[in-house]
Design an enzyme around this catalytic site. Structure first.
Site, mmCIF file in Angstrom:
data_model
loop_
_atom_site.group_PDB
_atom_site.id
_atom_site.type_symbol
_atom_site.label_atom_id
_atom_site.label_comp_id
_atom_site.label_asym_id
_atom_site.label_seq_id
_atom_site.Cartn_x
_atom_site.Cartn_y
_atom_site.Cartn_z
ATOM 1 C CG HIS A 186 -5.103 -2.797 0.370
ATOM 2 N ND1 HIS A 186 -4.498 -2.344 -0.904
ATOM 3 C CD2 HIS A 186 -4.735 -2.039 1.204
ATOM 4 C CE1 HIS A 186 -3.699 -1.630 -0.792
ATOM 5 N NE2 HIS A 186 -3.711 -1.060 0.573
ATOM 6 C CB SER B 103 -0.987 -0.129 1.094
ATOM 7 O OG SER B 103 -1.957 0.775 0.986
ATOM 8 C CG ASP C 298 -5.920 -3.606 -3.780
ATOM 9 O OD1 ASP C 298 -7.004 -2.801 -3.365
ATOM 10 O OD2 ASP C 298 -4.851 -3.708 -3.294
#
Lengths: 794, 794
Positions: free
Chosen positions: A513, A362, A482
């Site tokens: 994610h 991320s 995601d």
């Protein structure tokens, strides 16, 4: 149970014996010894927790060679050893249970089904026993580790006196004691003064590393983590998304520019060999922890504006990238760090061999991408998971404000505030409160939620613009489900990297994610160990050739990962689907046809307590409350399976009765089936061991869930005013038809035969777009609409 | 946020100074020093990770005394220190954030609201500063630890050279290094031969303990854990519950009895000072881990029939209890253990002071109760969480087979097989397969699923029969929403313990079958530390008086725990509710009234995929599919709140058109409200630190959830044939009315004013009872039905 070991490498018998010798399992004289002697020697080393022969014999006595032969009996009297017997033994050592997991009559059947490597020569001679043992040591246990890792975690290397680091089958082994780690903090001086205090920003940098002999220099795994020192509550900063789209003017609003002069570096008042602050933070990534015992230091830094550092958060800016790479420059000997923030005492990373890899998911992976696009010296590779490659692709799409799922109302300003952890220290925060308020105003101007257009602000935050600078080899990992960092980020970066000369690898999984380091079905940790041993220690393990260019997890079968040459190449064949009033068809329709739908989700959405997940489910299943708000088509049931590979594109011709409009598209797999969850299920809490010191991660796996009627394949959104580009605003006349053509999010998706491909056209997406409050009426000219689907036979 | 610290004890100023001196914070000369000097001295010790004055000063500089005064400024120039300033500082040290968590203008308001202890004397003089600092060190941080624990985790005791163990505020402190733990296995010889191999059963026992000076003997926290070495899949052993109740004969079936002769003990062949097997198992309870660094060894044993031990599983039998206490007898010097299973080399627990506490939840806590009822020497106390006190109350109720929720079809035989982890070692399992098959047959005969009656088998497994033997002091912890080990187990044990002379404590929480060691709202870990320091180290901390007899978590307000004198005492006043066709009433009805309901859940239950949770929800909300299968009544909305305390009892007069019948009762709180979840929510993964070596647990808390329409209060079940007792079977004539009177599960539950008390009478409970396949019709004579509710004004 299927186990995919991409990083288990072939070596010849000579190499195998050398490596067995390195771990003191066999000496060259083993080749001339008796098979039973060698097997006994090995088995006594398979129970490192048993310190005496009696205790080891008791453990050995628990093993069966076949239904009627104990290992103890075999060792007591000479006879042949068959492959069936050896692999019965091997499976027990790997933690599989006779009868429950496999049949003692046919262990090879289980090994084939599980995809465990074996050598089917029978009976074994002394030489094949040694190579089979080598193979066994590199094979995964039931709990997702190689057998040698399992032995190491039980004390195999407690008395090891050989070379450190140690590489076996091309991968670094757990020969460093992580019970007494060095945990320290230094302050790296970045060439920045983002808080305008007239001094360069000092960045608190946490180093966690094993104690090693002074002459050994080790590489660093560096995770730039803006969340490392905690986050702030930002609920009151979230933007209201229940509002109209703006009627945009053609001209761009010019952005304010600010110039600052960079203060001089601090003058060094002395040099230290020892740091003076112990790090007490928890680490943030299990892969780093795993590699600590294997000779890789972990380095963490929050960056500008985080607690214990100078500066302010600027969300994706060039300054943030400069802050990120300052730490690499220090590790590589090209920038200064100090022992504290007061005395200007310099400290060097004398323990580091100068080779750095960046890791993280991320925002953490994003900063790895940012760093790679600078070409900073010392950064050999990055492993970027679920990373943003352009912030526009995170917070915007085709001239629309489009939020990451579950993040409605978030934007660069909100994220900057979220990460400004200097706020946690009251007196420190007081120093930057005003400066940061200015920065927030600049972020708000630059991000421009009014138009949603791509501008200079977003262009600064598009790392792909600097792709030509990339020198580090790249591993990208992304979830095909995601909807936070959407797959476009990885796809466009993947394509751009093809223009560079660097090595690049891609892993696409079926999760959203998440991290994927702790699943028995994929040896991700081994793959990264192989890769990092090659990149940072220069081990000649052929990693770039061994690891597939692209590894994709199958969406139909559990525990199935396949190597591919490429993903989403531009030259994929395409299947065109046409729109009729009742179906998606392969034949072009001849009759003119128009359909209408409303944009009026508000009432049922409120009734359902603004539950965005429920809205999406209701919408895809065309629940009555939403049926009038969409136009939905399905193909006939597919005669053949269809493998979508790349960017599905959609062409729509639409009119709206308002001066603004947006179009959203969902592409859906319709058909009852058990499907993989997008979050892995827990197999065993704390079941994945990271090192002999007892650190663990949870053991998880993607599992087939209860049958569902559909699965979302991909989606996209566009502002009708941006039908030409995301930089150009064109007017929308109520009632006039406009053609839009745009890419949906890229994917790799297999539709089973018998399923139907579906498309839903609508306007407001309650989970992602602004939600105009005026009820709008849309009309589609179906003859001018189509869906273009790239596909592959693989 | 509310913090309940029951274990923060009052000490006088002299004692406080002595304890501060013990941890080298202040010497007696501090009393005559300057306030600012003392504050500065303290603050420099508040950042143990900062090793130099510069580094410490940087940390201190982050603190504000009030909106305009930094701590650094205060220390530089003499002035008074107000309570507001001190507690602003204190809150920052405790991890609370100015502005976000509390207002710098009024920190005491926040402390009052959070229930944090403070001394409101202002301005502070030197003496009050010292006592306030003492108080601060014993106060909880935002993350659920005392401030001294927080300091310890950051290195406070790294240079400590004082006495070990160290007690502060009556609780043991983290002064032992847990990075290098001794982890070892011994084999305790139990006075049993359950696997009939002619040798006494050896029990693998894992010891985890800190390295301490040889002259220091430490106590042991012993967790008897049948799951410790893994469990087996038992799906194919589950009993079919989709079947009729049996028409029982009046006579009991006699149980087979078996007698075995106990072999002689092994003859000792030598004595060892060192064990010879390293333990590689993970521990099973965070409380044990927490106490390791504080001077308490952890001991784990799976017991008979588990992997690496002899014997077979016998589920709740006397032999299992004998196996459990053998380990205590060894720790207390009264039984032998060996270094391995072959050589008969004895090893003694020379490191142990002979004092043992047992800990653990569910089956683990059950075995603690079992051990306590033997009166075994050395067992000073048990902390039994969610423990079974009689196996009949786990698997049966009132002559019915009643499963723990989510465990339909389980029974003692299934659980025995589940825990027979010797199965994991193929050759070892082969030795006991036949013997264990015999044992399963005996368990199946004894458990007698046909009648469901209480018999000699269950009587052996009723630990309360031996209550008079109990010598250990007892802590019981139970969830009021635990439908696995139902609250009757703890309530009957609690009442029985009143007949003994031992100290007893009870904690009732709002969870289901969970641990409660890691919640900021309750200092459970401190309470147990205080208790165990008293019990096992003899610290004069007055623990029995400090810890409330009964601590109950409120079900209406979050983070609210209150001390009570007792729970469910026999003499609680009772409110009688009468049944009319339309309401539960306080007035006795005059008109005769009969109602009917069916027992016919099968079809909708199948349609809903046999989802038991959904069934219960649908049933309580009287969903149409189930409305005919129940008789449901509610009171009028309550004018006053009602606190139910103890056993709600129900009297029913019922007839059924079959020769068998069962009645089930649910008591429900109806009314829209946000209610606490029965599983705590995650606050921070790995956010609860256990020791300076970095071990963690998750930080969790019970949170108010989205509003619901009802909450289940309690429930119960009875076989109509057992209307006289659970041992006597009486015939059921179709159509004849019978009166049953029975206790529902005990509880403590507060109904808010405006809510309605509801009762549902029905037959088959899809989640708990057998599910007869014949549709039955029931009739109730309402004039003879009533609900008796014990209540309290507290």
């Amino acid at each position: 149970m299927k186990i995919n070991q991409f990083a288990q490498i072939d070596v010849d018998a000579e190499q195998a014996l050398t490596e067995l010798q390195n771990i003191s399992l066999f000496t060259p004289t083993a080749l001339t010894a008796d098979l039973r002697t060698n097997l006994a020697h090995f088995l006594h080393r398979c129970f490192p927790e048993a310190l005496t022969p009696s205790s080891q014999n008791e453990a050995i006595a628990n093993l069966l060679l076949d239904q009627t032969t104990t290992v103890s009996a075999f060792l007591a009297a000479p006879t042949t050893l068959t492959a069936v017997q050896f692999y019965n033994l091997a499976l027990q050592l790997l933690g599989f249970e006779a009868t429950t997991d496999f049949d003692l009559a046919d262990p090879l059947k289980f090994m084939r089904a599980s995809q465990l490597a074996f050598a089917d020569t029978s009976p074994l001679d002394n030489a094949t026993l040694l190579t089979d043992i080598y193979l066994l040591l590199t094979t995964h246990t039931k709990l997702g580790l190689t057998y040698l890792d399992d032995l190491a975690d039980r004390g195999f290397f407690a008395t090891y006196t050989g070379p450190r680091p140690l590489f076996f089958n091309g991968k670094a082994q757990a020969v460093f004691d992580t019970r007494h780690l060095i945990k320290e903090v230094v302050y790296v001086e970045a060439p920045l003064d983002t808080d305008h205090d007239g001094q360069r920003d000092l960045l608190a940098t946490t180093i966690i590393r094993p104690q090693v002999p002074a002459e050994l220099k080790i590489p660093a795994l560096y995770t730039a983590n803006p969340y490392f020192k905690g986050i702030n509550d930002v609920d009151d900063l979230l933007h209201n998304v229940d509002q109209e789209l703006a009627v945009k003017s053609a001209a761009d609003t010019p952005l304010p520019t600010s110039t600052t002069t960079l203060p001089k570096p601090r003058s060094v008042q002395g040099r230290a060999q020892q740091t003076e602050k112990i790090a007490t933070d928890n680490s943030s990534y299990a892969l780093n922890d795993y590699l600590l015992a294997r000779g890789f230091a972990s380095v963490y830094a929050g960056g500008i504006g985080t607690r214990d550092s100078d500066g302010i958060r600027t969300c994706g800016s060039v300054a943030e990238t400069t802050s990120t790479i300052a730490v690499i420059e220090w590790l590589n000997g090209k920038r200064r760090a100090f022992t504290n923030r007061t005395d200007n005492i310099e400290i060097k990373a004398t323990w580091c061999n100068g080779n750095v890899a960046m890791t993280g998911k991320s925002y953490l992976g994003t900063l790895a991408v940012a760093a790679a696009t600078t070409g900073v010296a010392g950064l050999k590779t990055i492993i970027a998971e679920a990373a943003i490659s352009s912030w526009y692709d995170y917070y915007r799409d085709n001239g629309l404000v489009v939020a990451p799922v579950d993040c409605q109302g978030e934007d660069t300003d909100v994220l900057a505030k979220l990460c400004l952890s200097r706020q946690k220290d009251a007196a420190d925060y007081a120093k930057v409160k005003a400066i940061f308020a200015d920065e927030l105003a600049q972020l708000q101007a630059g991000q421009d939620r009014t138009t949603g257009n791509y501008n200079a602000f977003w262009d600064e935050r598009n790392y792909r613009n600097q792709i030509a600078n990339v020198k580090a080899d790249i591993v990208l990992v992304h979830g095909l489900n995601d909807w936070n960092v959407k797959p476009r980020n990885v796809e466009k970066l993947w394509q751009a990297l093809k223009t560079t000369g660097v090595q690049r690898k891609l892993i696409l999984h079926q999760g959203q994610h998440i991290y994927i380091n702790n699943m028995p079905s994929l040896d991700f940790t081994d793959m990264m160990n192989l890769w990092l041993s090659y990149q940072l220690y220069g081990v000649a393990n052929n990693a770039p050739a061994v690891i597939p260019n692209v590894t994709i997890q199958d969406n139909l079968a559990a525990e199935t990962w396949r190597g591919h040459h490429d993903w989403a190449p531009a030259d994929r064949k395409r299947q065109l689907y046409h729109f009729t009033p009742t179906a998606l068809t392969l034949e072009e329709p001849t009759d003119a046809a128009f359909v209408t739908f409303k944009d009026d989700n508000r009432q049922p959405f409120e009734q359902n307590k603004r539950d965005e997940t429920r809205w999406l489910n209701d919408f895809i299943t065309a629940a009555p409350a939403y049926a009038a708000n969409q136009f939905r088509l399905k193909t006939a049931p597919l005669a053949q399976p269809l493998s979508i590979d790349g960017n599905v594109t959609v062409t729509l011709q639409a009119a709206v009765d308002q001066p603004t409009g947006l179009l959203s598209v969902l592409v859906v797999d319709y058909g009852q089936a058990q499907r993989l969850g997008t979050t892995p299920s827990m197999l065993e809490r704390k079941g994945y061991r990271l090192n002999p010191a007892g650190q663990t991660d949870d053991l998880v796996e993607f599992k087939l869930q209860a049958a569902t009627d559909y699965k979302l394949i991909t989606r996209g959104h566009i502002n009708l005013q941006n039908r030409q580009s995301n930089t150009t605003s064109l007017p929308v006349e109520p009632g006039s038809f406009y053609t839009v053509n745009f890419d949906l999010q890229p994917t790799y998706f297999r539709l089973a035969a018998g399923h139907q491909l579906g498309v839903i056209v609508y306007a407001s997406d309650m989970g992602m777009t602004l939600r105009p409050q005026t009820v709008a009426n849309y009309k589609l000219d179906l003859n001018a609409c189509q869906l273009s689907v790239p596909f592959t036979k693989h």
